[in-house]
Design a protein around this motif. Structure first.
Motif, short mmCIF file in Angstrom:
data_model
loop_
_atom_site.label_atom_id
_atom_site.label_comp_id
_atom_site.label_asym_id
_atom_site.label_seq_id
_atom_site.Cartn_x
_atom_site.Cartn_y
_atom_site.Cartn_z
N SER A 47 0.82 -1.21 0.00
CA SER A 47 0.00 0.00 0.00
C SER A 47 0.86 1.26 0.00
CB SER A 47 -0.95 0.01 1.20
OG SER A 47 -0.21 0.02 2.41
N ALA A 48 2.11 1.14 0.40
CA ALA A 48 3.05 2.26 0.36
C ALA A 48 3.92 2.20 -0.89
CB ALA A 48 3.93 2.27 1.61
N GLY A 49 3.62 1.27 -1.80
CA GLY A 49 4.38 1.14 -3.04
C GLY A 49 5.71 0.44 -2.85
N GLN A 50 5.87 -0.27 -1.76
CA GLN A 50 7.15 -0.92 -1.48
C GLN A 50 7.22 -2.33 -2.08
OE1 GLN A 50 7.36 -0.83 2.80
NE2 GLN A 50 8.30 1.19 2.80
N THR A 51 8.41 -2.66 -2.54
CA THR A 51 8.71 -3.98 -3.09
C THR A 51 10.07 -4.39 -2.55
OG1 THR A 51 7.52 -3.43 -5.11
CG2 THR A 51 9.02 -5.28 -5.23
N SER A 82 4.65 0.21 -16.71
CA SER A 82 6.08 0.26 -16.95
C SER A 82 6.80 -0.87 -16.22
CB SER A 82 6.65 1.59 -16.45
OG SER A 82 6.04 2.67 -17.12
N ALA A 83 7.95 -1.22 -16.75
CA ALA A 83 8.89 -2.09 -16.05
C ALA A 83 9.93 -1.15 -15.43
CB ALA A 83 9.56 -3.04 -17.04
N PHE A 84 10.66 -1.65 -14.46
CA PHE A 84 11.71 -0.85 -13.82
C PHE A 84 12.96 -1.69 -13.71
CE2 PHE A 84 7.86 1.24 -12.56
CZ PHE A 84 8.18 2.58 -12.57
N ILE A 85 14.10 -1.01 -13.81
CA ILE A 85 15.39 -1.68 -13.67
C ILE A 85 16.20 -0.93 -12.63
CG2 ILE A 85 16.59 -0.50 -15.54
CD1 ILE A 85 17.14 -3.93 -15.88
N LEU A 86 16.87 -1.67 -11.79
CA LEU A 86 17.67 -1.10 -10.70
C LEU A 86 19.07 -1.70 -10.80
CD1 LEU A 86 17.51 0.54 -7.97
CD2 LEU A 86 17.03 -1.66 -6.90
N MET A 87 20.09 -0.86 -10.78
CA MET A 87 21.47 -1.34 -10.89
C MET A 87 22.09 -1.52 -9.51
SD MET A 87 22.01 -1.60 -14.03
CE MET A 87 21.51 -1.03 -15.61
N SER A 88 22.97 -2.51 -9.41
CA SER A 88 23.72 -2.70 -8.17
C SER A 88 24.74 -1.58 -8.05
CB SER A 88 24.41 -4.06 -8.16
OG SER A 88 25.37 -4.14 -9.19
N ASP A 89 25.26 -1.39 -6.86
CA ASP A 89 26.23 -0.32 -6.62
C ASP A 89 27.48 -0.48 -7.48
OD1 ASP A 89 24.53 0.86 -4.77
OD2 ASP A 89 25.46 -0.16 -3.06
N ASP A 90 27.91 -1.73 -7.74
CA ASP A 90 29.10 -1.96 -8.55
C ASP A 90 28.80 -2.08 -10.05
OD1 ASP A 90 27.93 -4.46 -8.73
OD2 ASP A 90 29.57 -5.52 -7.72
N GLN A 91 27.50 -1.94 -10.43
CA GLN A 91 27.05 -1.98 -11.82
C GLN A 91 27.24 -3.35 -12.48
OE1 GLN A 91 25.64 0.97 -13.44
NE2 GLN A 91 25.54 1.46 -11.27
N ASN A 92 27.49 -4.40 -11.70
CA ASN A 92 27.67 -5.74 -12.27
C ASN A 92 26.37 -6.53 -12.37
OD1 ASN A 92 30.43 -5.69 -12.86
ND2 ASN A 92 30.94 -6.08 -10.72
N LEU A 96 15.43 -6.52 -12.35
CA LEU A 96 14.32 -6.20 -13.24
C LEU A 96 13.00 -6.43 -12.52
CD1 LEU A 96 13.22 -5.55 -16.08
CD2 LEU A 96 13.53 -7.99 -16.62
N PHE A 97 12.15 -5.41 -12.53
CA PHE A 97 10.81 -5.49 -11.96
C PHE A 97 9.81 -5.35 -13.09
CE2 PHE A 97 13.62 -3.82 -8.72
CZ PHE A 97 13.26 -4.52 -7.59
N LEU A 98 9.11 -6.43 -13.38
CA LEU A 98 8.14 -6.43 -14.48
C LEU A 98 6.73 -6.19 -13.94
CD1 LEU A 98 9.51 -9.46 -16.48
CD2 LEU A 98 9.68 -7.05 -17.10
N PRO A 99 5.89 -5.47 -14.70
CA PRO A 99 4.55 -5.15 -14.20
C PRO A 99 3.62 -6.34 -14.11
CG PRO A 99 4.79 -4.41 -16.46
CD PRO A 99 6.14 -4.88 -16.02
N ASP A 100 3.86 -7.38 -14.88
CA ASP A 100 2.94 -8.51 -14.90
C ASP A 100 3.38 -9.65 -13.97
OD1 ASP A 100 5.15 -9.11 -16.39
OD2 ASP A 100 4.07 -9.93 -18.10
N GLN A 101 4.31 -9.39 -13.08
CA GLN A 101 4.75 -10.39 -12.13
C GLN A 101 3.76 -10.43 -10.96
OE1 GLN A 101 6.88 -12.19 -13.88
NE2 GLN A 101 8.45 -12.27 -12.34
N ALA A 102 2.90 -11.42 -10.93
CA ALA A 102 1.87 -11.51 -9.89
C ALA A 102 2.47 -11.69 -8.50
CB ALA A 102 0.93 -12.67 -10.20
#
Length: 144
Positions: A47-51, A82-92, A96-102
């Motif tokens: 409800s707070a938009g957290q994943t 939308s989908a979202f992508i988040l990089m690790s601190d070291d960029q390695n 990936l967060f997909l919108p259709d992932q139940a």
């Protein structure tokens, strides 16, 4: 005598209006408990938009911390998801967060020697900001 009966009936009706019904009281208590009671196994509140983020090992709001990727072919009707992508601190690694992932689980992509992030059928080109699924361009970010 009629006045006395009418007055008594009026008082009974008025007093009945002030008493909340047991059903309404019980419903209100259940609703109060339900707010914010949507924590997942990691304590993230949907409800707070957290994943949950595997890379960050914390609850995040992907729309604040991730990079937005919109569908290459938007739907004709309805909202664009939308989908979202988040990089690790070291960029390695990239998450990936997909919108259709139940189940709201993310997919971890690993950077190869060509600088492309991959995991099976998913491939992300961070230079062009394009996400491929089974070799087909599915999502793209706004890169200028």
């Amino acid at each position: 005598m009629k006045k006395l009966i009418l007055t008594a009936a009026g008082l009974v009706v008025l007093s009945a209006c002030n008493k909340p019904s047991e059903t309404n009281t019980a419903t209100a208590k259940n609703e109060q408990r339900a707010v914010g009671a949507d924590q997942d196994d990691h304590g993230c509140k949907a409800s707070a938009g957290q994943t949950w983020s595997e890379l960050k090992q914390n609850c995040i709001q992907v729309f604040n911390e991730g990079f937005r990727l919109n569908p290459v072919i938007p739907p004709e009707e309805g909202a664009v998801t939308s989908a979202f992508i988040l990089m690790s601190d070291d960029q390695n690694k990239a998450e990936l967060f997909l919108p259709d992932q139940a189940d709201h689980h993310s997919i971890i992509l690993t950077k190869d020697d060509k600088g492309i992030y991959e995991n099976g059928q998913y491939r992300f080109d961070s230079v062009k900001s394009v996400l491929f699924f089974n070799g087909k361009e599915q999502y793209k970010g706004n890169v200028e």
